[in-house]
Design a protein around this motif. Structure first.
Motif, short mmCIF file in Angstrom:
data_model
loop_
_atom_site.label_atom_id
_atom_site.label_comp_id
_atom_site.label_asym_id
_atom_site.label_seq_id
_atom_site.Cartn_x
_atom_site.Cartn_y
_atom_site.Cartn_z
N THR A 31 -3.49 19.41 48.24
CA THR A 31 -2.88 20.63 48.78
C THR A 31 -3.41 21.74 48.68
O THR A 31 -4.07 22.19 47.58
CB THR A 31 -1.38 20.74 48.19
OG1 THR A 31 -0.69 19.67 48.41
CG2 THR A 31 -0.73 22.13 49.03
N SER A 44 5.22 23.64 49.38
CA SER A 44 5.34 22.55 48.50
C SER A 44 6.17 22.79 47.16
O SER A 44 5.27 23.70 46.49
CB SER A 44 3.77 22.18 48.14
OG SER A 44 3.84 21.18 47.39
N LYS A 53 -1.57 20.22 53.50
CA LYS A 53 -2.00 19.16 53.11
C LYS A 53 -3.13 18.57 53.52
O LYS A 53 -3.40 18.82 54.98
CB LYS A 53 -1.14 17.96 53.02
CG LYS A 53 0.09 18.25 52.07
CD LYS A 53 0.07 17.05 51.03
CE LYS A 53 0.83 17.54 50.13
NZ LYS A 53 2.19 16.95 49.62
N GLY A 73 2.22 21.50 53.95
CA GLY A 73 2.16 21.54 52.61
C GLY A 73 3.44 20.73 52.06
O GLY A 73 3.63 20.16 50.91
N ASN A 74 4.60 20.65 52.83
CA ASN A 74 5.69 20.19 52.43
C ASN A 74 5.80 18.61 52.91
O ASN A 74 6.83 17.98 52.73
CB ASN A 74 7.04 20.88 52.94
CG ASN A 74 6.93 21.19 54.38
OD1 ASN A 74 5.95 20.81 55.11
ND2 ASN A 74 7.96 21.95 54.84
#
Length: 190
Positions: A31, A44, A53, A73-74
């Motif tokens: 990340t 995240s 990511k 990122g999540n």
């Protein structure tokens, strides 16, 4: 040949010079924080940051051999592997490399049937440690093949690539924030 320019051209040159060791391919995700915004962002909660990511593959000599696959990122890394594998095989086809029989070494995040099947269907062998999280009983059936020596190699290859990428990004941001002023600032400001 389409692989004569850009990233594909550089990977092709490494292959021509016999500098790629594709017997073992290491893959992982990271990340990357995006403090000033950008595309493909997500928060995240695990890392407590907003960013994207990245999933990448490298050979035994730390050479990146396929384009990065990015996502917010999540997102979980595991499904991203199924998007990254076609790029890996496409790059191998473009440079004239044969990945049949290669071992793909990944960490436990990627331990699921669809990922193992995607690797097997491309003629490669997965080397993924079992991930017991979320299981109350052990997996049934034959244990998947896993070589700890190949897995240990990851820390000298793909983890080093991501450490270099993080360090380079910091240096780049530091260099961009300390731009020298033009010598004739007063003349320009008038």
């Amino acid at each position: 040949m389409a692989a004569s320019t850009g990233f594909a051209g550089r990977v092709h040159k490494l292959h021509q010079d016999q500098l790629l060791d594709l017997s073992v391919i290491h893959g992982d995700g990271t990340t990357t924080a995006a403090k000033k915004g950008g595309d493909n962002l997500g928060y995240s909660g695990h890392k407590h940051l907003k960013g994207c990511k990245v999933v990448a593959f490298c050979d035994r000599d730390c050479n990146i051999i396929a384009p990065f696959v990015t996502a917010p990122g999540n997102r979980n890394e595991s499904p991203l592997l199924r998007n990254a594998l076609p790029k890996l095989t496409e790059m191998a086809r473009a440079i004239g490399a044969d990945l049949q029989g290669s071992t793909v070494s990944l960490d436990g995040v990627y331990d699921c049937r669809p990922n193992r099947k995607a690797i097997f269907n491309r003629g490669m062998t997965p080397n993924i440690p079992g991930n017991p999280r979320g299981r109350k009983t052990p997996k049934r059936g034959r244990k998947p093949r896993f070589d700890p020596a190949i897995f240990e190699e990851r820390f000298r290859t793909i983890e080093r690539v991501f450490a270099w990428e993080d360090k380079f990004r910091r240096l780049l941001l530091q260099q961009l924030s300390h731009k020298p002023k033009p010598k004739f600032q007063s003349v320009i400001d008038v």
